[in-house]
Design a protein around this motif. Structure first.
Motif, PDB file in Angstrom:
ATOM      1  N   SER A  76      11.010 -26.906 -17.992  1.00  0.00           N
ATOM      2  CA  SER A  76      11.949 -26.533 -17.023  1.00  0.00           C
ATOM      3  C   SER A  76      11.879 -24.837 -16.960  1.00  0.00           C
ATOM      4  O   SER A  76      11.821 -24.226 -16.050  1.00  0.00           O
ATOM      5  CB  SER A  76      13.238 -26.850 -17.171  1.00  0.00           C
ATOM      6  OG  SER A  76      13.143 -28.352 -17.094  1.00  0.00           O
ATOM      7  N   ARG A  77      11.889 -24.283 -18.242  1.00  0.00           N
ATOM      8  CA  ARG A  77      11.956 -22.827 -18.295  1.00  0.00           C
ATOM      9  C   ARG A  77      10.765 -22.179 -17.285  1.00  0.00           C
ATOM     10  O   ARG A  77      10.669 -21.307 -16.659  1.00  0.00           O
ATOM     11  CB  ARG A  77      11.990 -22.295 -19.728  1.00  0.00           C
ATOM     12  CG  ARG A  77      11.829 -21.072 -19.991  1.00  0.00           C
ATOM     13  CD  ARG A  77      11.763 -20.468 -21.541  1.00  0.00           C
ATOM     14  NE  ARG A  77      11.777 -19.181 -21.843  1.00  0.00           N
ATOM     15  CZ  ARG A  77      10.614 -18.196 -21.686  1.00  0.00           C
ATOM     16  NH1 ARG A  77       9.532 -18.589 -21.346  1.00  0.00           N
ATOM     17  NH2 ARG A  77      10.675 -17.086 -22.214  1.00  0.00           N
ATOM     18  N   ASN A  78       9.551 -22.749 -17.769  1.00  0.00           N
ATOM     19  CA  ASN A  78       8.254 -22.144 -17.182  1.00  0.00           C
ATOM     20  C   ASN A  78       8.167 -22.347 -15.819  1.00  0.00           C
ATOM     21  O   ASN A  78       7.675 -21.710 -15.027  1.00  0.00           O
ATOM     22  CB  ASN A  78       6.941 -22.822 -18.008  1.00  0.00           C
ATOM     23  CG  ASN A  78       6.948 -22.410 -19.089  1.00  0.00           C
ATOM     24  OD1 ASN A  78       7.498 -21.394 -19.762  1.00  0.00           O
ATOM     25  ND2 ASN A  78       6.383 -23.078 -20.321  1.00  0.00           N
ATOM     26  N   THR A  79       8.809 -23.588 -15.261  1.00  0.00           N
ATOM     27  CA  THR A  79       8.915 -24.014 -13.903  1.00  0.00           C
ATOM     28  C   THR A  79       9.609 -22.714 -13.172  1.00  0.00           C
ATOM     29  O   THR A  79       9.241 -22.237 -12.012  1.00  0.00           O
ATOM     30  CB  THR A  79       9.431 -25.274 -13.581  1.00  0.00           C
ATOM     31  OG1 THR A  79       8.559 -26.452 -14.325  1.00  0.00           O
ATOM     32  CG2 THR A  79       9.343 -25.782 -12.012  1.00  0.00           C
ATOM     33  N   ARG A  80      10.832 -22.373 -13.576  1.00  0.00           N
ATOM     34  CA  ARG A  80      11.561 -21.388 -12.909  1.00  0.00           C
ATOM     35  C   ARG A  80      10.952 -19.993 -12.956  1.00  0.00           C
ATOM     36  O   ARG A  80      10.771 -19.322 -12.050  1.00  0.00           O
ATOM     37  CB  ARG A  80      12.996 -21.253 -13.706  1.00  0.00           C
ATOM     38  CG  ARG A  80      13.582 -22.501 -14.007  1.00  0.00           C
ATOM     39  CD  ARG A  80      14.072 -23.212 -12.550  1.00  0.00           C
ATOM     40  NE  ARG A  80      14.822 -24.441 -13.000  1.00  0.00           N
ATOM     41  CZ  ARG A  80      14.831 -25.370 -12.055  1.00  0.00           C
ATOM     42  NH1 ARG A  80      14.071 -25.545 -10.995  1.00  0.00           N
ATOM     43  NH2 ARG A  80      15.434 -26.474 -12.272  1.00  0.00           N
TER      44      ARG A  80
END
Length: 339
Positions: free
Chosen positions: A79-83
Motif C-alpha cells: 500500500s505504501r508503494n501504491t501511494r
C-alpha cells in the motif's frame, strides 16, 4: 512558488481519465492517495490543503508521509508503494507544467520504493471452496443472485471490480456460454463458462427482472452491486460455510482469495502458466509466476525429474576431547554418575 491545487485538479480530471484512459478504480485510488497526502501535509505545515505549494512537498515530507502510512495507518509495503506511485505519476505530469521546479521534482522522483516480502499466495482447498459455493440458499431471490456471483467470481477468476462491473450484454448463454470481462488496463478477455456456472447465471437472470441499470448483478434496492456489497455477501456466506468446514473459521475470505484459488486450480489442471496468465488477464507473465511458488505439484515434478546424489554412509567420529565429551551418550553417562 507553484500552487498545487489547479495542477492536481488537471491531473485527476484530464491527465488520468482522458489522456491516460485510466480506469475509474485507478482514478479513485490516486485521488484517495492525494487526499491522505494533503491532509498529512496540511497538519504538518499548518497550511490549508488548498494553499499548499509544489515546493513544500519535498522529499523529507514525502518520506515522512510514507512512514506515517506504515506506523499510524498500519499500511503494508504494498500500500505504501501504491501511494508513492501516485505521487511519482503526478510529479512526472508536473515536469512540463512547472519546468522551474525540475530539480525539486527529480529529488521527489528519487524517493525509493520499499521492498515487500514475497509471500506465498493464500488459497482455499477444494472442500473449502465447495462449502462457500453451497452456502447460499437458492429458494430466495438474493440466494439465487449470491450463488451466481460466487460461482462466476471463482470460475472466471474475476477481480471484484470486474465482477460488479459486468453488464447484461457481457454474458452469452447460448450454445457456447461465455463472459466478456473488461479487466485492468482496458484489456478485454473472453472466458468460457462451466455448465454449473451457466446454470447459476440462468437462474439469476430468470428472477432478476427489469431494471433501469445495465449491470448484471443488483443489490436489494435494485441498484448496481458495489464492491463493498459483494465483499459483505462473501463474508456472510463464508461464516455460514464455516459451520460445515471448520478450517474456514480462521480464514479471511476475500474476493481476491477466490481469484487465487481459481488460478491454482487452473495451474494444477493444465501445468501451463501461460494459460493461467490469459485466464486471469495479467499483463506480464512475471505477475503469474507467484502461483508456481504456491503450487507444490510444480516442485514435485522437478524433484522427480532430478536424480539425487548418493549419500556416503558413515558415522561421525570425534577427534577432540571436547567434541567427544559433547556426544549424547557421554553426557548421559556423566549425568548418571552425578546422580
Amino acid at each position: 512558488m507553484t500552487l498545487i491545487a489547479p495542477h492536481i485538479t488537471a491531473f485527476l480530471q484530464q491527465r488520468l481519465p482522458v489522456e491516460r484512459r485510466a480506469s475509474v478504480n485507478t482514478c479513485d485510488s490516486y485521488a484517495y492517495a492525494f487526499k491522505l497526502l494533503f491532509t498529512y501535509a496540511s497538519r504538518r505545515l499548518k497550511v490549508p490543503p488548498s494553499q499548499l505549494h509544489l515546493e513544500q512537498l519535498d522529499p523529507d515530507l514525502i518520506v515522512g508521509f510514507l512512514n506515517y502510512l506504515e506506523t499510524e495507518r498500519h499500511n503494508g509495503p504494498s500500500s505504501r508503494n501504491t501511494r508513492l506511485a501516485a505521487i511519482k505519476s503526478f510529479m512526472h505530469f508536473m515536469e512540463y507544467r512547472a519546468p522551474t521546479a525540475l530539480e525539486h521534482i527529480r529529488r521527489v522522483l528519487a524517493v525509493p520504493s520499499k521492498k515487500a516480502d514475497a509471500r506465498l499466495v493464500k488459497h482455499l482447498t477444494i472442500e473449502e471452496m465447495q462449502c462457500i459455493l453451497d452456502a447460499p440458499v437458492p429458494n430466495r431471490r438474493d440466494g439465487v443472485r449470491d450463488r451466481a456471483m460466487l460461482h462466476l467470481c471463482f470460475a472466471a477468476g474475476l477481480r471484484v471490480s470486474e465482477l460488479v462491473g459486468l453488464r447484461l450484454d457481457n454474458v452469452q448463454l447460448g450454445p457456447h456460454p461465455s463472459v466478456l470481462v473488461h479487466g485492468k488496463g482496458r484489456r478485454e478477455r473472453c472466458l468460457p463458462l462451466w455448465r454449473e456456472t451457466t446454470s447459476a447465471l440462468r437462474a439469476w437472470m430468470a428472477v432478476r427482472g427489469q431494471a433501469p441499470f445495465p449491470e448484471l448483478f443488483l443489490n436489494a434496492r435494485g441498484e448496481p452491486m458495489s464492491r463493498a456489497g459483494f465483499e459483505y455477501i462473501l463474508r456472510k456466506h463464508a461464516r455460514t460455510a464455516a459451520s460445515r468446514c471448520p478450517s474456514l473459521n480462521n480464514r479471511r475470505v476475500s474476493p481476491h482469495l477466490l481469484r487465487h484459488t481459481c488460478a491454482l486450480r487452473i495451474l494444477e489442471a493444465t501445468q501451463d502458466l501461460r494459460k493461467v496468465s490469459l485466464w486471469l488477464g495479467h499483463a506480464h507473465m512475471q505477475t503469474t509466476e507467484i502461483y508456481t511458488r504456491a503450487d507444490p505439484s510444480v516442485k514435485l515434478e522437478a524433484l522427480e525429474a532430478v536424480t539425487p546424489p548418493t549419500l556416503r554412509s558413515g558415522r561421525f567420529k570425534a577427534t577432540d576431547a571436547l567434541i567427544a565429551s559433547l556426544t549424547p551418550s557421554t553426557v548421559m553417562q556423566r549425568r548418571r554418575h552425578q546422580t
